[in-house]
Motif scaffolding. Sequence first.
Motif, PDB file in Angstrom:
ATOM      1  N   ARG A  26      33.927  45.661  37.924  1.00  0.00           N
ATOM      2  CA  ARG A  26      33.376  45.705  39.581  1.00  0.00           C
ATOM      3  C   ARG A  26      33.342  44.336  39.724  1.00  0.00           C
ATOM      4  O   ARG A  26      33.595  44.321  40.861  1.00  0.00           O
ATOM      5  CB  ARG A  26      32.023  46.404  39.432  1.00  0.00           C
ATOM      6  CG  ARG A  26      31.664  46.686  40.717  1.00  0.00           C
ATOM      7  CD  ARG A  26      30.198  47.617  40.805  1.00  0.00           C
ATOM      8  NE  ARG A  26      30.295  48.700  40.357  1.00  0.00           N
ATOM      9  CZ  ARG A  26      29.300  49.699  39.953  1.00  0.00           C
ATOM     10  NH1 ARG A  26      27.995  49.070  40.139  1.00  0.00           N
ATOM     11  NH2 ARG A  26      29.468  50.523  39.216  1.00  0.00           N
ATOM     12  N   ASN A  27      32.675  43.477  38.959  1.00  0.00           N
ATOM     13  CA  ASN A  27      32.390  41.866  39.744  1.00  0.00           C
ATOM     14  C   ASN A  27      33.839  41.513  39.656  1.00  0.00           C
ATOM     15  O   ASN A  27      34.101  40.565  40.581  1.00  0.00           O
ATOM     16  CB  ASN A  27      31.697  41.195  38.440  1.00  0.00           C
ATOM     17  CG  ASN A  27      30.011  41.516  38.664  1.00  0.00           C
ATOM     18  OD1 ASN A  27      29.529  42.244  39.686  1.00  0.00           O
ATOM     19  ND2 ASN A  27      29.258  41.647  37.738  1.00  0.00           N
ATOM     20  N   ARG A  35      38.365  40.831  45.576  1.00  0.00           N
ATOM     21  CA  ARG A  35      38.565  41.144  47.198  1.00  0.00           C
ATOM     22  C   ARG A  35      38.225  40.000  47.903  1.00  0.00           C
ATOM     23  O   ARG A  35      38.809  39.533  49.083  1.00  0.00           O
ATOM     24  CB  ARG A  35      37.693  42.400  47.518  1.00  0.00           C
ATOM     25  CG  ARG A  35      38.415  43.612  46.919  1.00  0.00           C
ATOM     26  CD  ARG A  35      37.583  44.859  47.526  1.00  0.00           C
ATOM     27  NE  ARG A  35      36.250  44.727  47.131  1.00  0.00           N
ATOM     28  CZ  ARG A  35      35.512  45.299  45.995  1.00  0.00           C
ATOM     29  NH1 ARG A  35      36.497  45.818  45.328  1.00  0.00           N
ATOM     30  NH2 ARG A  35      34.549  45.113  45.778  1.00  0.00           N
ATOM     31  N   GLN A  36      37.125  39.063  47.530  1.00  0.00           N
ATOM     32  CA  GLN A  36      36.648  37.989  48.250  1.00  0.00           C
ATOM     33  C   GLN A  36      37.700  36.762  48.325  1.00  0.00           C
ATOM     34  O   GLN A  36      37.854  36.175  49.485  1.00  0.00           O
ATOM     35  CB  GLN A  36      35.509  37.446  47.622  1.00  0.00           C
ATOM     36  CG  GLN A  36      34.900  36.095  48.103  1.00  0.00           C
ATOM     37  CD  GLN A  36      34.411  36.355  49.757  1.00  0.00           C
ATOM     38  OE1 GLN A  36      33.641  37.486  49.798  1.00  0.00           O
ATOM     39  NE2 GLN A  36      34.717  35.319  50.644  1.00  0.00           N
ATOM     40  N   GLN A  46      31.551  42.074  50.229  1.00  0.00           N
ATOM     41  CA  GLN A  46      32.534  41.230  49.126  1.00  0.00           C
ATOM     42  C   GLN A  46      31.658  39.966  48.838  1.00  0.00           C
ATOM     43  O   GLN A  46      31.799  39.162  49.088  1.00  0.00           O
ATOM     44  CB  GLN A  46      33.806  40.791  49.837  1.00  0.00           C
ATOM     45  CG  GLN A  46      34.731  42.187  50.259  1.00  0.00           C
ATOM     46  CD  GLN A  46      35.773  41.901  51.022  1.00  0.00           C
ATOM     47  OE1 GLN A  46      36.245  40.534  51.345  1.00  0.00           O
ATOM     48  NE2 GLN A  46      36.658  42.623  51.356  1.00  0.00           N
ATOM     49  N   GLU A  47      30.810  40.144  47.592  1.00  0.00           N
ATOM     50  CA  GLU A  47      30.178  39.188  47.142  1.00  0.00           C
ATOM     51  C   GLU A  47      30.864  38.526  45.761  1.00  0.00           C
ATOM     52  O   GLU A  47      31.664  39.190  45.233  1.00  0.00           O
ATOM     53  CB  GLU A  47      28.822  39.862  46.547  1.00  0.00           C
ATOM     54  CG  GLU A  47      28.080  40.413  47.844  1.00  0.00           C
ATOM     55  CD  GLU A  47      26.780  41.030  47.331  1.00  0.00           C
ATOM     56  OE1 GLU A  47      26.206  40.637  46.242  1.00  0.00           O
ATOM     57  OE2 GLU A  47      26.109  41.914  48.072  1.00  0.00           O
ATOM     58  N   THR A  48      30.623  37.376  45.523  1.00  0.00           N
ATOM     59  CA  THR A  48      30.926  36.460  44.643  1.00  0.00           C
ATOM     60  C   THR A  48      30.086  36.231  43.484  1.00  0.00           C
ATOM     61  O   THR A  48      30.359  35.390  42.753  1.00  0.00           O
ATOM     62  CB  THR A  48      31.680  35.226  45.132  1.00  0.00           C
ATOM     63  OG1 THR A  48      30.649  34.440  45.777  1.00  0.00           O
ATOM     64  CG2 THR A  48      32.746  35.553  46.174  1.00  0.00           C
ATOM     65  N   ALA A  79      35.158  42.595  42.759  1.00  0.00           N
ATOM     66  CA  ALA A  79      34.661  42.052  44.104  1.00  0.00           C
ATOM     67  C   ALA A  79      35.075  40.622  44.241  1.00  0.00           C
ATOM     68  O   ALA A  79      35.385  40.127  45.415  1.00  0.00           O
ATOM     69  CB  ALA A  79      33.245  41.971  43.994  1.00  0.00           C
TER      70      ALA A  79
END
Length: 140
Positions: free
Chosen positions: A78-79, A85-86, A63-65, A82
Motif C-alpha cells: 500500500r505504501n 502515485r505521488q 497521495q502521501e509519501t 502511494a
Amino acid sequence: MTTIKKSPIDLLDDIYSLAYWMTGSEKATSELVNMTYVNADMRSEETAILKTFRECYIDRYGQETDFCIDSIDCKPERNLMAVLRQWAADIKLSVLLNEISGLKHAEISEIIGKPVETIRTWLFLGRKLLVSDMLLKVSA
C-alpha cells in the motif's frame, strides 16, 4: 528580460487547466480550484499559489509519501503504491506547469520541492509518458 508575475486572479485559468489535466473531471476540477483559492492568500506570489494547488491536490486524493519502516502493522504494498502515485502525479504536474503555465525548471523545482535536475528528468520522462498515453487513448 523581465518576467511578468501573475496575480492569483491571473492564475485562475492556469490553475483550472492544471486541475482538469490532473483530475480529468469537471466536477473534481471545480472542487480542486475552489480548495486552492480557499486555502491561498490572495496576496501570495505565483509559486506560493501553485504550491497551495499541489498541497490541495495531494490532500484531496490522498497521495502521501510516508514510508513505513519500523511499523509492525505496515503494509508495504500500500505504501509503495502511494509513493508511486505521488511520483506519477508530481511528474504529470511538472510537465503541465511547464507546458501550461510556462514555468521554468527552477520555479517548478521550488513548487514540487525537488532538485532542478530531478525536474529536468521528470519533464523528459513525463512528456514521453503523456504522448504515449494519448496515443493509446486515440488508438482505442
